[in-house]
Design an enzyme around this catalytic site. Sequence first.
Site, PDB file in Angstrom:
ATOM      1  N   CYS A  59      48.967  51.853  38.059  1.00  0.00           N
ATOM      2  CA  CYS A  59      47.774  52.058  38.597  1.00  0.00           C
ATOM      3  C   CYS A  59      47.710  52.582  39.891  1.00  0.00           C
ATOM      4  O   CYS A  59      48.774  52.407  40.774  1.00  0.00           O
ATOM      5  CB  CYS A  59      47.237  50.680  38.861  1.00  0.00           C
ATOM      6  SG  CYS A  59      45.526  50.494  39.493  1.00  0.00           S
ATOM      7  N   CYS A  63      47.206  47.211  45.582  1.00  0.00           N
ATOM      8  CA  CYS A  63      46.975  45.972  45.736  1.00  0.00           C
ATOM      9  C   CYS A  63      48.436  45.070  45.469  1.00  0.00           C
ATOM     10  O   CYS A  63      49.458  45.146  44.789  1.00  0.00           O
ATOM     11  CB  CYS A  63      46.576  45.202  44.669  1.00  0.00           C
ATOM     12  SG  CYS A  63      44.769  46.348  44.059  1.00  0.00           S
ATOM     13  N   CYS A  66      50.079  42.983  43.077  1.00  0.00           N
ATOM     14  CA  CYS A  66      49.897  43.496  41.651  1.00  0.00           C
ATOM     15  C   CYS A  66      51.210  44.066  40.769  1.00  0.00           C
ATOM     16  O   CYS A  66      51.659  45.023  41.525  1.00  0.00           O
ATOM     17  CB  CYS A  66      48.713  44.217  41.363  1.00  0.00           C
ATOM     18  SG  CYS A  66      48.169  44.467  39.677  1.00  0.00           S
ATOM     19  N   CYS A 103      39.139  38.809  27.009  1.00  0.00           N
ATOM     20  CA  CYS A 103      39.120  39.579  28.072  1.00  0.00           C
ATOM     21  C   CYS A 103      39.631  40.688  28.040  1.00  0.00           C
ATOM     22  O   CYS A 103      41.015  40.384  27.975  1.00  0.00           O
ATOM     23  CB  CYS A 103      39.282  38.826  29.318  1.00  0.00           C
ATOM     24  SG  CYS A 103      38.301  37.387  29.467  1.00  0.00           S
ATOM     25  N   CYS A 134      34.746  40.568  27.432  1.00  0.00           N
ATOM     26  CA  CYS A 134      34.716  40.507  28.977  1.00  0.00           C
ATOM     27  C   CYS A 134      35.705  41.661  29.178  1.00  0.00           C
ATOM     28  O   CYS A 134      36.736  41.932  28.348  1.00  0.00           O
ATOM     29  CB  CYS A 134      35.406  39.267  29.650  1.00  0.00           C
ATOM     30  SG  CYS A 134      35.663  39.343  31.445  1.00  0.00           S
ATOM     31  N   CYS A 194      31.991  37.915  36.467  1.00  0.00           N
ATOM     32  CA  CYS A 194      33.130  37.140  36.599  1.00  0.00           C
ATOM     33  C   CYS A 194      33.698  37.621  37.867  1.00  0.00           C
ATOM     34  O   CYS A 194      34.266  38.935  37.860  1.00  0.00           O
ATOM     35  CB  CYS A 194      33.887  37.118  35.322  1.00  0.00           C
ATOM     36  SG  CYS A 194      35.499  36.364  35.594  1.00  0.00           S
ATOM     37  N   ARG A 266      37.018  28.866  37.160  1.00  0.00           N
ATOM     38  CA  ARG A 266      38.313  29.183  36.201  1.00  0.00           C
ATOM     39  C   ARG A 266      39.452  28.774  37.114  1.00  0.00           C
ATOM     40  O   ARG A 266      39.749  29.578  37.966  1.00  0.00           O
ATOM     41  CB  ARG A 266      38.337  30.586  35.529  1.00  0.00           C
ATOM     42  CG  ARG A 266      39.452  30.718  34.432  1.00  0.00           C
ATOM     43  CD  ARG A 266      39.542  32.062  33.580  1.00  0.00           C
ATOM     44  NE  ARG A 266      38.164  32.075  32.987  1.00  0.00           N
ATOM     45  CZ  ARG A 266      37.469  32.901  33.119  1.00  0.00           C
ATOM     46  NH1 ARG A 266      37.739  33.898  34.032  1.00  0.00           N
ATOM     47  NH2 ARG A 266      36.311  32.764  32.205  1.00  0.00           N
TER      48      ARG A 266
HETATM   49  N1  SAM Z   1      42.577  47.080  37.706  1.00  0.00           N
HETATM   50  C1  SAM Z   1      41.459  46.187  37.748  1.00  0.00           C
HETATM   51  C2  SAM Z   1      40.786  45.442  38.896  1.00  0.00           C
HETATM   52  O1  SAM Z   1      41.695  45.467  39.862  1.00  0.00           O
HETATM   53  O2  SAM Z   1      39.856  45.244  39.207  1.00  0.00           O
HETATM   54  C3  SAM Z   1      41.506  45.178  36.807  1.00  0.00           C
HETATM   55  C4  SAM Z   1      42.733  44.634  36.417  1.00  0.00           C
HETATM   56  S1  SAM Z   1      43.367  43.334  37.817  1.00  0.00           S
HETATM   57  C5  SAM Z   1      45.003  42.980  37.096  1.00  0.00           C
HETATM   58  C6  SAM Z   1      42.474  41.962  37.603  1.00  0.00           C
HETATM   59  C7  SAM Z   1      42.842  40.964  38.759  1.00  0.00           C
HETATM   60  O3  SAM Z   1      43.979  40.274  38.419  1.00  0.00           O
HETATM   61  C8  SAM Z   1      42.962  41.484  40.023  1.00  0.00           C
HETATM   62  O4  SAM Z   1      41.628  41.384  40.809  1.00  0.00           O
HETATM   63  C9  SAM Z   1      43.567  40.267  40.707  1.00  0.00           C
HETATM   64  O5  SAM Z   1      42.773  39.160  41.293  1.00  0.00           O
HETATM   65  C10 SAM Z   1      44.558  39.488  39.538  1.00  0.00           C
HETATM   66  N2  SAM Z   1      45.822  39.555  39.801  1.00  0.00           N
HETATM   67  C11 SAM Z   1      46.488  40.485  39.583  1.00  0.00           C
HETATM   68  N3  SAM Z   1      48.133  40.583  40.042  1.00  0.00           N
HETATM   69  C12 SAM Z   1      48.159  38.990  39.996  1.00  0.00           C
HETATM   70  C13 SAM Z   1      48.874  38.125  40.469  1.00  0.00           C
HETATM   71  N4  SAM Z   1      50.207  38.623  40.700  1.00  0.00           N
HETATM   72  N5  SAM Z   1      48.730  36.915  40.512  1.00  0.00           N
HETATM   73  C14 SAM Z   1      47.324  36.343  40.562  1.00  0.00           C
HETATM   74  N6  SAM Z   1      46.312  37.292  40.193  1.00  0.00           N
HETATM   75  C15 SAM Z   1      46.472  38.487  40.124  1.00  0.00           C
HETATM   76 FE1  SF4 Z   2      45.410  48.217  39.783  1.00  0.00          FE
HETATM   77 FE2  SF4 Z   2      46.692  45.831  39.897  1.00  0.00          FE
HETATM   78 FE3  SF4 Z   2      44.897  46.508  41.961  1.00  0.00          FE
HETATM   79 FE4  SF4 Z   2      43.764  46.071  39.146  1.00  0.00          FE
HETATM   80  S1  SF4 Z   2      44.815  44.682  40.822  1.00  0.00           S
HETATM   81  S2  SF4 Z   2      43.710  47.796  40.770  1.00  0.00           S
HETATM   82  S3  SF4 Z   2      45.821  46.913  37.929  1.00  0.00           S
HETATM   83  S4  SF4 Z   2      46.984  47.468  41.326  1.00  0.00           S
END
Ligand code: SAM
Ligand code: SF4
Length: 351
Positions: A59, A63, A66, A103, A134, A194, A266
């Site tokens: 990606c 973040c 992530c 989802c 979702c 959500c 949730r």
């Molecule tokens: N890429 C898209 C986005 O960020 O909107 C969708 C997928 S992203 C993985 C969805 C959500 O997963 C993120 O907004 C975050 O809140 C949650 N998430 C990702 N990594 C996580 C982690 N290590 N622990 C807890 N929540 C996590």
């Molecule tokens: Fe990409 Fe993870 Fe951030 Fe979603 S949460 S935008 S998958 S880096």
Amino acid sequence: MNATASIATRHDWSLAEVKALFEQPFNDLLFNAQTVHRAHFDQNRVQVSTLLSIKTGACPEDCKYCPQSGHYNTGLEKEKLLEVQKVLQAAADAKAIGSTRFCMGAAWKHPSAKDMPYVLEMVKGVKALGLETCMTLGKLDKEQTQSLAEAGLDYYNHNLDTSPEFYGNIITTRTYADRLETLAHVRDAGMKICSGGILGLGESLDDRAGLLIQLANLPEHPESVPINMLVKVKGTPLENEKDVDPFDFIRTLAVARIMMPKSHVRLSAGREAMNDQMQALAFFAGANSIFYGEKLLTTVNPQANKDMELFARLGIKPEAREEHADEVHQAAIEQALVEQKSSEQFYNAAV
Ligand code: SAM
Ligand code: SF4
Ligand code: DTB
């Protein structure tokens, strides 16, 4: 009914008020949250959703929590967009274990024009299986949002993650305003929202309150509010972040329940690191939805039979689909519950 329970649905929460909710003695806060919960929901039902990563890793966003960000080396195997048939098979499997919502998540900044037709086919196919749909695909423009709504998408997941003040410490490749704009498109297109966040990023109490204020002060509350506990993944900048105090996590669920009385709250990522007692307290605090099935997007979640066993021990039943009282599906859910429980007994008997 006590004072907190009688609070109407509000969109004008101040930081001082929300901090006062957090600072109540634990038993008072939980009692108040449970009272609000009972006024709006069957306290013994929990909604179950299953996740699938339809496009994994690489990606472009940064973040810090992530495992799928291309900025960090977490050893995750990348996958391009899954074939529609594979997604539909996973959805059918989720339905068979009693899930009511499917989802689909993609590690994108935003969907591309070439991917949209496949994504729309996924929505139509999953809906045709009788599941709620979702998706979480990153930023959407108006047109993309409209086409997802027309394909039958019920919910769009788009988390604010933390307070506006703390956001820049966690993500630098997009802004809070971008996130709010996508949420507004989702509402305008008539879909359900959500949106929630993560605890354990190093945020303060003010940041937790600030996140909940952003969500509760939207023109309409999100129908679903996921509260994730950080899953610490090796290779991400937050891999050594301090654990969240379990009671502070429960407090946050309780405050979310009080501020957004009609929303499903949730208990999301992080359950694998929680014991049964903590999850029971989370349900008492007003959490009434979980991710169900052995995998979140890329990390592990409790086994389905373990969750069903916990539900049975607590007298909790999975919630039927919202749209209409679908008795056939409810019967299938309850049958899946029985099968999950008996497979657990078989396992126990064999050891
Ligand atoms: N890429 C898209 C986005 O960020 O909107 C969708 C997928 S992203 C993985 C969805 C959500 O997963 C993120 O907004 C975050 O809140 C949650 N998430 C990702 N990594 C996580 C982690 N290590 N622990 C807890 N929540 C996590
Ligand atoms: Fe990409 Fe993870 Fe951030 Fe979603 S949460 S935008 S998958 S880096
Ligand atoms: C949400 O709030 N949590 C889910 C879902 N929405 C998409 C994702 C959790 C991801 C946890 C880390 C992983 O498994 O990759």
